[in-house]
Design a protein around this motif. Structure first.
Motif, PDB file in Angstrom:
ATOM      1  N   LEU A  57     -13.567 -82.100 -67.522  1.00 23.69           N
ATOM      2  CA  LEU A  57     -15.354 -82.820 -67.122  1.00 23.69           C
ATOM      3  C   LEU A  57     -15.073 -84.252 -67.319  1.00 23.69           C
ATOM      4  O   LEU A  57     -15.545 -84.825 -66.811  1.00 23.69           O
ATOM      5  N   SER A  95     -23.382 -81.872 -71.728  1.00 20.52           N
ATOM      6  CA  SER A  95     -22.723 -81.599 -71.669  1.00 20.52           C
ATOM      7  C   SER A  95     -21.473 -80.943 -71.789  1.00 20.52           C
ATOM      8  O   SER A  95     -20.490 -81.019 -72.089  1.00 20.52           O
ATOM      9  N   PRO A  99     -23.377 -76.166 -70.130  1.00 13.28           N
ATOM     10  CA  PRO A  99     -21.715 -75.430 -69.486  1.00 13.28           C
ATOM     11  C   PRO A  99     -20.879 -74.256 -70.007  1.00 13.28           C
ATOM     12  O   PRO A  99     -20.467 -73.225 -69.381  1.00 13.28           O
ATOM     13  N   PRO A 111     -20.558 -78.316 -63.333  1.00 12.88           N
ATOM     14  CA  PRO A 111     -20.093 -79.808 -64.178  1.00 12.88           C
ATOM     15  C   PRO A 111     -20.676 -79.813 -65.394  1.00 12.88           C
ATOM     16  O   PRO A 111     -22.825 -79.721 -65.101  1.00 12.88           O
TER      17      PRO A 111
END
Length: 269
Positions: A57, A95, A99, A111
């Motif tokens: 990522l 973030s 995920p 993502p």
């Protein structure tokens, strides 16, 4: 501001974050533990996949930011996007949390990070498309780097594509296969021309202004909509069939991937 101050500021903007080093250390340590048989294999695979996913990522978003910098957006450094620090991304929930949840409940690599780029500073439609394409390219490279060693037999396991059992698949090969499979998933999904995904970002500069304005309100919901469709509809089986087919082109039998998912769910073992 003096020249020395400017150079110092640039070095700071490009300095790799301690957070990224911690992620790399976790990835390396968990990978060694799974390979050597130290500790519990399932928990080691879990740490390897989660930390590896976070590393990918960071590299995915770094690729966007670095390409944008060369395209004309000189603000990315000051925002911390070149430090490979996931804490600098737009939303911690997107973030980090979502995920991992997507992986656990659906086995889909979506993502999660996001960098806010000042695209008005970038001139030329091709540059805009390349900025969007940079992220999925990283996922594809990551997938190849993980799956080729498995397919080549460098991590152990039987040769050939006949029937296999989980007992024949080494945990380290299963871990590499699962993480590589997730990278394939992220690349394929991200290349879909859906608002909010990189695939749409690639084609968006070439669309009419009217079309872009019409589709813009849907961008915040594109990723979640794709996940719901893949998770709840008949398209899910076709999607996974495509991913398994791609993995097999690199020599990776689907049993390696499914065993990786089995080990990943350490709380069920």
């Amino acid at each position: 501001m003096t020249y020395a101050d400017t150079q110092g500021s640039r070095r700071e903007e490009n300095r790799i974050s301690p957070v990224f080093w911690v992620l790399l250390a976790t990835l390396g340590t968990s990978g060694w533990a799974v390979w050597s048989g130290f500790g519990t294999a399932s928990f080691g695979v879990f740490l390897f996949v989660v930390s590896g996913w976070m590393v990918s990522l960071c590299l995915h978003e770094y690729a966007h930011a670095r390409t944008a910098l060369h395209g004309g957006d000189i603000t990315v450094g000051a925002k911390g996007y070149l430090t490979l620090n996931p804490l600098k991304y737009a939303n911690g929930l997107l973030s980090f949390v979502l995920p991992v949840i997507f992986i656990i409940i659906g086995g889909i690599g979506l993502p999660g990070g996001a960098v806010y780029l000042e695209t008005h500073r970038v001139q030329g439609r091709l540059k805009h498309s390349l900025i969007s394409a940079a992220g999925p390219v990283v996922n594809l490279l990551f997938a190849v780097a993980l799956l080729v060693p498995v397919g080549a037999g460098w991590l152990g396991g039987p040769e050939g594509a006949g029937w296999l059992s989980y007992d024949q698949v080494p945990p380290v090969a299963a871990a590499f296969a699962m993480l590589g499979f997730l990278q394939l998933s992220a690349a394929v999904i991200n290349l879909l021309p859906v608002p909010g995904l990189d695939g749409y970002g690639i084609v968006e500069p070439w669309l009419s202004l009217k079309t872009r304005r019409t589709l813009a309100p849907f961008a915040p919901y594109g990723m979640l909509a794709v996940f719901v469709v893949l998770w709840q509809s008949s398209l899910s089986s076709k999607f996974f069939d495509l991913l398994y087919w791609l993995a097999l082109r690199l020599g990776v039998h689907d049993v390696y991937v499914t065993h990786g998912f089995q080990l990943f769910r350490f709380w069920e073992n």
